[in-house]
Write a protein that holds these residues in place. Sequence first.
Motif, mmCIF file in Angstrom:
data_model
loop_
_atom_site.group_PDB
_atom_site.id
_atom_site.type_symbol
_atom_site.label_atom_id
_atom_site.label_comp_id
_atom_site.label_asym_id
_atom_site.label_seq_id
_atom_site.Cartn_x
_atom_site.Cartn_y
_atom_site.Cartn_z
ATOM 1 N N TYR A 12 0.506 -1.553 -0.097
ATOM 2 C CA TYR A 12 -0.093 0.152 -0.676
ATOM 3 C C TYR A 12 0.675 1.171 -0.180
ATOM 4 O O TYR A 12 1.987 1.291 1.236
ATOM 5 C CB TYR A 12 -0.914 0.005 1.564
ATOM 6 C CG TYR A 12 -1.852 1.253 0.956
ATOM 7 C CD1 TYR A 12 -3.036 2.120 -0.164
ATOM 8 C CD2 TYR A 12 -1.618 2.378 2.132
ATOM 9 C CE1 TYR A 12 -3.529 2.811 1.113
ATOM 10 C CE2 TYR A 12 -2.253 3.585 2.090
ATOM 11 C CZ TYR A 12 -2.825 4.007 1.603
ATOM 12 O OH TYR A 12 -4.162 5.239 1.235
ATOM 13 N N PRO A 14 0.349 5.477 -0.289
ATOM 14 C CA PRO A 14 -0.470 6.709 -0.090
ATOM 15 C C PRO A 14 -0.771 7.600 -1.344
ATOM 16 O O PRO A 14 0.109 7.050 -2.023
ATOM 17 C CB PRO A 14 -0.062 7.169 1.294
ATOM 18 C CG PRO A 14 0.916 6.670 1.965
ATOM 19 C CD PRO A 14 1.591 5.785 0.807
ATOM 20 N N LYS A 15 -1.841 7.583 -1.462
ATOM 21 C CA LYS A 15 -2.682 8.946 -2.527
ATOM 22 C C LYS A 15 -1.277 9.699 -2.693
ATOM 23 O O LYS A 15 -0.334 9.384 -3.768
ATOM 24 C CB LYS A 15 -3.855 8.972 -2.405
ATOM 25 C CG LYS A 15 -4.608 7.937 -2.550
ATOM 26 C CD LYS A 15 -5.174 7.510 -3.581
ATOM 27 C CE LYS A 15 -6.133 5.948 -2.848
ATOM 28 N NZ LYS A 15 -5.389 4.878 -3.086
ATOM 29 N N LYS A 16 -0.829 10.513 -1.570
ATOM 30 C CA LYS A 16 -0.466 12.095 -2.209
ATOM 31 C C LYS A 16 1.063 11.680 -2.694
ATOM 32 O O LYS A 16 1.751 10.604 -1.938
ATOM 33 C CB LYS A 16 -0.621 12.651 -0.643
ATOM 34 C CG LYS A 16 0.252 14.304 -1.230
ATOM 35 C CD LYS A 16 -0.022 15.279 0.532
ATOM 36 C CE LYS A 16 0.246 16.511 -0.050
ATOM 37 N NZ LYS A 16 0.609 16.758 1.417
ATOM 38 N N ARG A 44 5.819 8.786 -1.909
ATOM 39 C CA ARG A 44 4.362 8.989 -1.529
ATOM 40 C C ARG A 44 4.486 9.906 0.034
ATOM 41 O O ARG A 44 5.045 9.460 0.985
ATOM 42 C CB ARG A 44 3.501 8.070 -1.134
ATOM 43 C CG ARG A 44 3.785 7.772 -2.763
ATOM 44 C CD ARG A 44 2.843 8.215 -3.535
ATOM 45 N NE ARG A 44 2.623 7.472 -5.102
ATOM 46 C CZ ARG A 44 2.234 6.625 -5.633
ATOM 47 N NH1 ARG A 44 1.385 5.818 -4.361
ATOM 48 N NH2 ARG A 44 2.374 6.688 -6.246
ATOM 49 N N ARG A 46 1.617 9.944 3.970
ATOM 50 C CA ARG A 46 0.582 9.529 4.580
ATOM 51 C C ARG A 46 -0.408 10.711 4.728
ATOM 52 O O ARG A 46 0.440 12.246 3.795
ATOM 53 C CB ARG A 46 1.410 9.041 5.649
ATOM 54 C CG ARG A 46 1.014 9.773 6.718
ATOM 55 C CD ARG A 46 1.139 10.432 8.265
ATOM 56 N NE ARG A 46 1.588 11.332 8.426
ATOM 57 C CZ ARG A 46 0.830 11.714 10.378
ATOM 58 N NH1 ARG A 46 -0.051 10.844 10.277
ATOM 59 N NH2 ARG A 46 1.418 12.813 10.639
#
Length: 325
Positions: A12, A14-16, A44, A46
């Motif tokens: 996983y 994080p999107k940012k 990335r 969090r």
Amino acid sequence: MKKVGIIGTGEYLPKKVLTNAALEKMVDTSDEWITTRTGIKERRMRAKNEATSDLACKAAKQALEDARLKPQDIDLIIVATITPDMPFPSVACLLQNALGATRAVCFDISAACAGFVYAISIARQFISRGAYKFALVVGAETLSTVTDWQDRNTCVLFGDGAGAVVLGEVKSGGILSAYLGSDGSKKDLLYIPAGGSRMPSTHQTVDERLHYIKMQGNELFKLAVTLMAEAAQVAIKEAGLECKDVDLVIPHQANIRIILAMAKKLKLPREKIYLNIEKYGNMSSASTATALCEAVKEGRVKKGDIVLLDAFGAGLVWGACIIKW
Ligand code: ACO
């Protein structure tokens, strides 16, 4: 002794995304410097409500699905992290609760960037001796929370992410060797001064920015190349193999120059080295974990391949293992 292998992987991120261009606006640096000196283009970050256990949970769910197991099937959870949600309870216990892995014995280990290799080696012992059947091993970090965003020497390097694997008995192949090393005399090369019992948190420690990573990059660079190459050589020998037998190296992703110098020492061509540093930077224990997961997803690891995991980090600690896929 049972043969132990990796039977599921997950990750996983994080999107940012924080790009080098964005960092240019924060500190005195340039995309050119970061790219040529480290190989990193972006990393990335969090979300504010994402703690390390949240990242770990998403990676773990994917690994369990990949292994076709339920949380209740897991006997052991080890999380390798240097950025836990809180000093205690462990991230592993928080993860157990989030997953509903009610039968699992849970603990964290602190071995910085080598944490994932350390944790795999520990879990392997439990399974090979028959104490446990299935183990979930996670490398998860939110290094953005301990990065000094005013220090250009370090803030361009780190990122957040998590990778997970499920370990279980396999009929053939599996983990052929695991070699670990440590040298506490080099503790001052990479550390966080405050927030522990040596220097508990005070207003002064916060004002003096002592809760952030302090690093002597140059010294670490040389040691990383030497110790990662040595670890690889020992693990390869213990597995009864030679360097040329390795199909894919999954190294810790601290700096592309470290990785390529290490590969040169081992006479391994660049095509045999898996890299994800460009996208994610250094995620400590999560780097090798996500790199392994992505290499598998991309079809870079095929049945029968010899895979070398090789890592180095604060402590100092280092380790390598050979896995026959
Ligand atoms: N942008 C622009 N210039 C910079 C930056 C930056 N972000 N950072 C440093 N510089 C400057 C320095 O100030 C220095 O300038 P000076 O010559 O005027 O003094 C110059 O660039 C060269 O600095 P060095 O430190 O010599 O650069 P180096 O080539 O060694 O690269 C780096 C630095 C990337 C940190 C490298 O040493 C490295 O990757 N080290 C290893 C890190 C590592 O392996 N860590 C262990 C794992 S991490 C873990 O366990 C959590």
